[in-house]
Design a protein around this motif. Sequence first.
Motif, PDB file in Angstrom:
ATOM      1  N   GLU A 194    -102.090  49.227 -95.324  1.00 45.78           N
ATOM      2  CA  GLU A 194    -101.832  48.127 -94.990  1.00 45.78           C
ATOM      3  C   GLU A 194    -101.016  47.831 -96.462  1.00 45.78           C
ATOM      4  O   GLU A 194    -100.130  47.085 -96.308  1.00 45.78           O
ATOM      5  N   ALA A 195    -101.142  48.864 -97.828  1.00 48.46           N
ATOM      6  CA  ALA A 195    -100.534  47.917 -98.996  1.00 48.46           C
ATOM      7  C   ALA A 195     -99.172  48.613 -98.677  1.00 48.46           C
ATOM      8  O   ALA A 195     -98.456  47.583-100.152  1.00 48.46           O
ATOM      9  N   ASP A 196     -98.139  49.264 -98.385  1.00 50.03           N
ATOM     10  CA  ASP A 196     -97.567  49.549 -98.482  1.00 50.03           C
ATOM     11  C   ASP A 196     -96.796  48.479 -97.042  1.00 50.03           C
ATOM     12  O   ASP A 196     -95.574  48.650 -96.816  1.00 50.03           O
ATOM     13  N   ASP A 197     -97.151  47.457 -96.682  1.00 57.87           N
ATOM     14  CA  ASP A 197     -96.748  46.508 -96.331  1.00 57.87           C
ATOM     15  C   ASP A 197     -95.982  46.815 -94.980  1.00 57.87           C
ATOM     16  O   ASP A 197     -95.376  46.109 -94.146  1.00 57.87           O
ATOM     17  N   VAL A 198     -96.788  47.657 -93.945  1.00 61.40           N
ATOM     18  CA  VAL A 198     -96.777  48.580 -92.967  1.00 61.40           C
ATOM     19  C   VAL A 198     -97.943  48.002 -91.987  1.00 61.40           C
ATOM     20  O   VAL A 198     -98.866  48.548 -92.478  1.00 61.40           O
ATOM     21  N   PRO A 199     -97.974  46.653 -91.491  1.00 58.76           N
ATOM     22  CA  PRO A 199     -99.263  47.027 -90.006  1.00 58.76           C
ATOM     23  C   PRO A 199    -100.316  47.934 -89.431  1.00 58.76           C
ATOM     24  O   PRO A 199     -98.925  49.103 -89.246  1.00 58.76           O
ATOM     25  N   PRO A 200    -100.872  48.000 -89.403  1.00 63.03           N
ATOM     26  CA  PRO A 200    -101.694  49.040 -88.408  1.00 63.03           C
ATOM     27  C   PRO A 200    -100.891  49.485 -87.293  1.00 63.03           C
ATOM     28  O   PRO A 200    -100.904  48.255 -87.460  1.00 63.03           O
ATOM     29  N   GLY A 201    -100.988  51.056 -86.756  1.00 63.46           N
ATOM     30  CA  GLY A 201    -100.643  50.627 -85.621  1.00 63.46           C
ATOM     31  C   GLY A 201     -99.854  51.872 -85.622  1.00 63.46           C
ATOM     32  O   GLY A 201    -100.216  53.364 -86.276  1.00 63.46           O
ATOM     33  N   SER A 202     -99.400  51.857 -84.809  1.00 60.55           N
ATOM     34  CA  SER A 202     -98.551  54.211 -84.229  1.00 60.55           C
ATOM     35  C   SER A 202     -96.813  53.272 -84.682  1.00 60.55           C
ATOM     36  O   SER A 202     -96.560  53.140 -83.564  1.00 60.55           O
ATOM     37  N   TYR A 203     -96.962  54.636 -85.249  1.00 56.45           N
ATOM     38  CA  TYR A 203     -95.086  54.773 -85.491  1.00 56.45           C
ATOM     39  C   TYR A 203     -94.093  56.083 -85.361  1.00 56.45           C
ATOM     40  O   TYR A 203     -94.640  57.037 -85.547  1.00 56.45           O
ATOM     41  N   LEU A 204     -92.517  55.943 -85.189  1.00 60.99           N
ATOM     42  CA  LEU A 204     -92.309  57.284 -84.890  1.00 60.99           C
ATOM     43  C   LEU A 204     -91.809  57.413 -86.616  1.00 60.99           C
ATOM     44  O   LEU A 204     -91.563  56.574 -87.162  1.00 60.99           O
ATOM     45  N   THR A 205     -91.632  58.706 -86.936  1.00 62.60           N
ATOM     46  CA  THR A 205     -90.918  59.213 -87.893  1.00 62.60           C
ATOM     47  C   THR A 205     -89.458  58.204 -88.262  1.00 62.60           C
ATOM     48  O   THR A 205     -88.865  57.831 -87.142  1.00 62.60           O
ATOM     49  N   ASP A 206     -88.986  58.457 -89.642  1.00 62.73           N
ATOM     50  CA  ASP A 206     -87.824  57.766 -89.740  1.00 62.73           C
ATOM     51  C   ASP A 206     -87.045  58.625 -88.876  1.00 62.73           C
ATOM     52  O   ASP A 206     -85.733  57.628 -89.033  1.00 62.73           O
ATOM     53  N   GLU A 207     -87.020  59.693 -89.135  1.00 67.59           N
ATOM     54  CA  GLU A 207     -85.928  60.286 -88.548  1.00 67.59           C
ATOM     55  C   GLU A 207     -85.900  59.740 -86.673  1.00 67.59           C
ATOM     56  O   GLU A 207     -84.887  59.905 -86.021  1.00 67.59           O
ATOM     57  N   ASP A 208     -86.299  59.888 -86.500  1.00 66.86           N
ATOM     58  CA  ASP A 208     -87.014  59.697 -84.742  1.00 66.86           C
ATOM     59  C   ASP A 208     -85.945  58.592 -85.151  1.00 66.86           C
ATOM     60  O   ASP A 208     -84.965  57.705 -83.597  1.00 66.86           O
ATOM     61  N   VAL A 209     -86.393  57.119 -85.884  1.00 67.58           N
ATOM     62  CA  VAL A 209     -85.963  55.944 -86.014  1.00 67.58           C
ATOM     63  C   VAL A 209     -84.964  56.004 -86.286  1.00 67.58           C
ATOM     64  O   VAL A 209     -83.836  55.484 -85.349  1.00 67.58           O
ATOM     65  N   ASP A 210     -84.184  56.352 -86.737  1.00 63.47           N
ATOM     66  CA  ASP A 210     -82.764  56.760 -87.107  1.00 63.47           C
ATOM     67  C   ASP A 210     -81.537  57.469 -85.362  1.00 63.47           C
ATOM     68  O   ASP A 210     -80.822  57.381 -85.194  1.00 63.47           O
ATOM     69  N   TRP A 211     -82.424  58.449 -85.021  1.00 66.30           N
ATOM     70  CA  TRP A 211     -82.235  58.666 -83.828  1.00 66.30           C
ATOM     71  C   TRP A 211     -81.323  57.389 -82.749  1.00 66.30           C
ATOM     72  O   TRP A 211     -80.934  57.702 -82.470  1.00 66.30           O
ATOM     73  N   ILE A 212     -82.754  56.907 -82.497  1.00 64.84           N
ATOM     74  CA  ILE A 212     -83.006  56.448 -81.277  1.00 64.84           C
ATOM     75  C   ILE A 212     -81.796  55.155 -81.941  1.00 64.84           C
ATOM     76  O   ILE A 212     -81.015  54.613 -81.212  1.00 64.84           O
ATOM     77  N   GLU A 213     -81.536  54.677 -83.359  1.00 56.86           N
ATOM     78  CA  GLU A 213     -80.747  53.673 -83.629  1.00 56.86           C
ATOM     79  C   GLU A 213     -79.068  54.260 -83.629  1.00 56.86           C
ATOM     80  O   GLU A 213     -78.368  53.575 -82.668  1.00 56.86           O
ATOM     81  N   GLU A 214     -78.580  55.898 -83.485  1.00 60.99           N
ATOM     82  CA  GLU A 214     -77.574  56.243 -82.943  1.00 60.99           C
ATOM     83  C   GLU A 214     -77.778  56.019 -81.875  1.00 60.99           C
ATOM     84  O   GLU A 214     -76.451  56.139 -80.951  1.00 60.99           O
ATOM     85  N   VAL A 215     -78.499  56.123 -80.702  1.00 62.76           N
ATOM     86  CA  VAL A 215     -78.083  56.208 -79.313  1.00 62.76           C
ATOM     87  C   VAL A 215     -78.305  55.119 -78.619  1.00 62.76           C
ATOM     88  O   VAL A 215     -77.191  54.626 -78.206  1.00 62.76           O
ATOM     89  N   ALA A 216     -78.704  53.788 -79.233  1.00 64.47           N
ATOM     90  CA  ALA A 216     -78.492  52.367 -78.864  1.00 64.47           C
ATOM     91  C   ALA A 216     -77.159  52.102 -79.203  1.00 64.47           C
ATOM     92  O   ALA A 216     -76.781  51.436 -79.005  1.00 64.47           O
ATOM     93  N   ASN A 217     -76.705  52.810 -80.531  1.00 64.65           N
ATOM     94  CA  ASN A 217     -74.899  52.242 -81.442  1.00 64.65           C
ATOM     95  C   ASN A 217     -73.989  52.539 -79.523  1.00 64.65           C
ATOM     96  O   ASN A 217     -73.421  51.928 -79.578  1.00 64.65           O
ATOM     97  N   ALA A 218     -74.753  53.881 -79.770  1.00 66.07           N
ATOM     98  CA  ALA A 218     -74.048  54.879 -78.327  1.00 66.07           C
ATOM     99  C   ALA A 218     -73.320  54.201 -77.358  1.00 66.07           C
ATOM    100  O   ALA A 218     -73.042  53.811 -76.578  1.00 66.07           O
ATOM    101  N   GLU A 219     -74.827  53.460 -76.947  1.00 63.14           N
ATOM    102  CA  GLU A 219     -75.052  52.916 -75.238  1.00 63.14           C
ATOM    103  C   GLU A 219     -74.578  51.464 -75.358  1.00 63.14           C
ATOM    104  O   GLU A 219     -73.325  50.910 -74.349  1.00 63.14           O
TER     105      GLU A 219
END
Length: 120
Positions: A49-74
């Motif tokens: 939590e010290a990294d300013d990220v709340p506990p939980g499950s997250y996608l990798t940075d690469e996956d987040v970037d890929w989803i952003e590209e898909v969202a922009n294309a849509e």
Amino acid sequence: MGIEEWWSDLSGFEQQWLIANNGDAIPDGIVASIVEAGGSVEIVGAEDEADDVPPGSYLTDEDVDWIEEVANAEGDEDLDEEDDDLDQDDDDGVDVDVALDDGEDADLGFDDDEDLDEEE
């Protein structure tokens, strides 16, 4: 396995949730679907939590970037469809384009001014 390989195995709802909440902690049900489809998530615990990220499950940075590209294309496809709709005539066959320069009045072709309120 990369996200492009398992993305289509998610439901439309799950895909839309991931697009709308890209980068956020993922609910357990969607995490289960991602893992079942062959994807993976990163688990952030309370000790991280010290990294300013709340506990939980997250996608990798690469996956987040890929989803952003898909969202922009849509988004681009949605805009293209709206442009196509605007380019077509109405069902009644009337196509009206009105452009006014500064200081000019529009003549819309009304012959009978009785029903129109005139400004004084």
